[in-house]
Write a protein that holds these residues in place. Structure first.
Motif, PDB file in Angstrom:
ATOM      1  N   THR A  53       0.849  -1.184   0.000  1.00 16.29           N
ATOM      2  CA  THR A  53       0.000   0.000   0.000  1.00 16.29           C
ATOM      3  C   THR A  53       0.888   1.238   0.000  1.00 16.29           C
ATOM      4  OG1 THR A  53      -0.149   0.205   2.392  1.00 16.29           O
ATOM      5  CG2 THR A  53      -1.685  -1.324   1.332  1.00 16.29           C
ATOM      6  N   ALA A  54       0.308   2.389   0.272  1.00 14.37           N
ATOM      7  CA  ALA A  54       1.090   3.623   0.292  1.00 14.37           C
ATOM      8  C   ALA A  54       1.964   3.745   1.530  1.00 14.37           C
ATOM      9  CB  ALA A  54       0.156   4.831   0.200  1.00 14.37           C
ATOM     10  N   ARG A 140      -0.605  10.370  -4.438  1.00 14.57           N
ATOM     11  CA  ARG A 140      -0.997  11.428  -5.370  1.00 14.57           C
ATOM     12  C   ARG A 140      -1.215  10.820  -6.751  1.00 14.57           C
ATOM     13  NH1 ARG A 140       3.302  12.670  -8.611  1.00 14.57           N
ATOM     14  NH2 ARG A 140       5.373  12.009  -7.903  1.00 14.57           N
ATOM     15  N   ARG A 141      -1.755  11.610  -7.659  1.00  8.08           N
ATOM     16  CA  ARG A 141      -1.999  11.129  -9.016  1.00  8.08           C
ATOM     17  C   ARG A 141      -0.676  10.885  -9.734  1.00  8.08           C
ATOM     18  NH1 ARG A 141      -7.356  12.125 -11.160  1.00  8.08           N
ATOM     19  NH2 ARG A 141      -6.486  11.898 -13.255  1.00  8.08           N
ATOM     20  N   TYR A 304      -4.698   2.072  -3.711  1.00  2.00           N
ATOM     21  CA  TYR A 304      -3.514   2.336  -4.525  1.00  2.00           C
ATOM     22  C   TYR A 304      -3.558   3.757  -5.066  1.00  2.00           C
ATOM     23  CZ  TYR A 304       0.645   0.235  -6.572  1.00  2.00           C
ATOM     24  OH  TYR A 304       1.947  -0.107  -6.852  1.00  2.00           O
ATOM     25  N   GLY A 305      -3.710   4.696  -4.136  1.00  5.68           N
ATOM     26  CA  GLY A 305      -3.715   6.096  -4.511  1.00  5.68           C
ATOM     27  C   GLY A 305      -5.069   6.572  -4.982  1.00  5.68           C
ATOM     28  N   PRO A 306      -5.169   7.817  -5.457  1.00  6.24           N
ATOM     29  CA  PRO A 306      -6.459   8.397  -5.837  1.00  6.24           C
ATOM     30  C   PRO A 306      -7.076   7.779  -7.084  1.00  6.24           C
ATOM     31  CG  PRO A 306      -4.671   9.899  -6.392  1.00  6.24           C
ATOM     32  CD  PRO A 306      -4.057   8.791  -5.589  1.00  6.24           C
ATOM     33  N   LEU A 307      -6.304   6.989  -7.845  1.00  4.11           N
ATOM     34  CA  LEU A 307      -6.832   6.449  -9.092  1.00  4.11           C
ATOM     35  C   LEU A 307      -7.352   5.021  -8.968  1.00  4.11           C
ATOM     36  CD1 LEU A 307      -4.195   7.780 -11.649  1.00  4.11           C
ATOM     37  CD2 LEU A 307      -6.501   8.640 -11.239  1.00  4.11           C
TER      38      LEU A 307
END
Length: 516
Positions: A53-54, A140-141, A304-307
């Motif tokens: 993950t992040a 982030r993106r 997995y991030g904003p996407l």
């Protein structure tokens, strides 16, 4: 599991100099395992990582004897300034496997790690290091990429170096994905290997053999041996050392088409109670697969991030019995009520552009279990939802009414690759938002197909690639993996369905949706 402090890791790779040897008094001397003192420990099956993950990830290894696991982590490939993490003692209780969960990691970066095992009898005596690397999810993106497939060493096709071994894992590694989504059938515990198989053109396929792969798995040792076998392959082991995994399980981790409470009528098995076999298989899975939990269900969400959010389903642990699958009881199904509500709630709460549902059993493909029973969601009746279709009708309906967009299903299981688009304009039920289901596999198993499609949710086949004969060997091709690339700027979702060599057979790009 052991964690690492975020601030410490952020310094890794920035401080000068190489760390000194691990402390000599860090492990317990003596004890009941003193017979290994003459030599250093050996890491037997490489290293793996998973569920990155992040902020966290799992690192896995296995030794040939009891010992203390140590992990060094750095932003630098030469591991200068690496931080040391003290892991668990590896014992026979877990087949000498162990995991360290790294926490507080820098998002969106590629990290490098090295694993050693320290002798319990001679503190300070270390195994040779085994190196790995892993990508951490962004916050982030930015561009996101991953691959998915399923079905490894099935239908009697094991490791034959003359045919490239598990070559598809080298092709996937060459794509440099952020992670692998393994869609189940990570092993074939019910698929014994023979020393050699004659191919249709007279060539001989020669399987690498082990004792555990010579019969169906029943004991805990035999289930463990299924995972150990796959890691004997050089391509598989190299892939596992570089690409984090997100694993789910399906049926062949235990046996074909199993469900809780089943009693076997199979002369190959001395243990007929599937629940007993499943418990042993479950333990081996959690020991040998780099997932965070040491027990319990395997459904979870990987942010997995904003996407991207990946919803990993467990369609086996709570599965109802295989029958005609036309019942009207909404409490039955593949997910169980708790997991079903978890999925609905998670889809509604997700802020990610794309919500990938990793379903180890396909949604609209009919998967029979003998002449009268059904293994999967669909049953071939094109009308209103029945049986297990009811719970997915509920999931799709509630997501639609809540304005959820960006749902994509990714699956394997049927041993061919395909792209199916689902639309209420073609369906017997209209209360859902159109979506895609992409199918891939097998990674290294017999190739089959195509199966019949069930029209209940209005599928249309955009692409399909199947062999001309059933159980085509990996030597004939028809092995597949899928690749997803999400553009960090536009949010568009590109899918490539690839063959064993990594050649794209078909692709499409889904435009980033706007939330309604």
């Amino acid at each position: 599991m052991t964690s690492i402090d975020r601030r410490s890791l952020l310094r890794a790779g920035l401080a000068g100099g190489v760390l000194s040897a691990l402390p000599a008094g860090s492990a317990l001397a003596g004890g009941p395992w003193s017979g290994w003192s003459a030599s250093r420990p050996v890491i037997t099956h490489g290293v793996q990582s998973g569920d990155a993950t992040a902020s966290s990830a799992v690192v896995w290894t296995r030794a040939d004897r009891p010992g203390r696991m140590w992990v060094e982590v750095s932003r630098r490939p030469d591991l200068r300034g690496a931080r040391r993490i003290r892991g668990p003692v590896l014992t026979p209780d877990t087949d000498f496997t162990g995991k360290v969960r790294l926490r507080g990691l820098p998002p969106g970066e590629r990290l490098f790690f090295s694993v050693r095992v320290e002798s319990l009898d001679r503190p300070g005596l270390l195994s040779e290091p085994v190196d790995g690397q892993l990508g951490i999810a962004p916050t982030r993106r930015q561009d996101v990429s991953f691959v998915w497939t399923g079905d490894v060493v099935g239908q009697g096709w094991g490791i034959d170096p003359a045919y490239g071994g598990l070559k598809i894992f080298e092709s996937m590694r060459a794509r440099r994905p952020g992670f692998l989504l393994h869609s189940g059938d990570t092993v074939y515990a019910d698929g014994p290997l023979s020393a050699q198989v004659t191919l249709p053109d007279g060539r001989i396929w020669r399987n690498l053999m082990t004792e555990e792969k010579s019969k169906v798995a029943e004991t805990l040792t035999e289930y463990r041996g299924q995972y150990a076998y796959n890691l004997l392959d050089e391509a598989y082991r190299a892939f596992a050392a570089e690409v984090p995994q997100v694993n789910q399980w399906d049926d062949h981790e235990v046996l074909n088409n199993w469900y809780p409470g089943e009693i076997l009528d199979d002369a190959r098995y001395t243990e007929k109670r599937v629940d007993v076999l499943a418990a042993r298989a479950h333990q081996a899975y959690h020991e040998w697969v780099p997932i965070p939990s040491q027990s319990g269900p395997v459904h979870r969400v990987i942010p997995y991030g904003p996407l991207l959010d990946v919803f990993v389903l467990d369609m086996r642990t709570f599965k109802d019995p295989n029958d005609g699958n036309v019942h009207a009881d909404p409490k039955r199904g593949l997910l169980g009520s708790e997991q079903r509500e978890w999925l609905i709630r998670g889809l509604k709460e997700s802020r990610a552009t794309w919500k990938v549902i990793a379903n180890d059993l396909p949604l609209g493909i009919v998967v029979p279990d003998g002449p009268a029973a059904q293994e999967g969601v669909a049953q071939g009746d094109p009308g209103a939802p029945k049986g297990r279709e009811l719970e997915f009708a509920q999931v799709l309906q509630e997501a639609h009414r809540a304005g959820v967009t960006g749902i994509v299903f990714l699956t394997a299981d049927v041993h061919y690759t395909a792209a199916h688009h689902y639309d209420p304009a073609r369906a017997a039920v209209q209360d859902f938002t159109p979506f895609w289901e992409f199918v891939s596999g097998p990674a290294h198993a017999g190739a089959f197909g195509p199966n019949k499609l069930d029209a209940t949710f209005g599928p249309d086949t955009a692409f399909i690639h199947t062999p001309p004969v059933a159980n085509a060997s990996p030597a004939e091709g028809y092995q597949h993996f899928g690749e997803v690339r999400i553009d960090g700027r536009t949010g568009d979702f590109r899918v490539d369905l690839r063959d064993r060599d990594g050649v794209s057979l078909w692709s499409t790009t889904l435009k980033a949706p706007r939330r309604r």
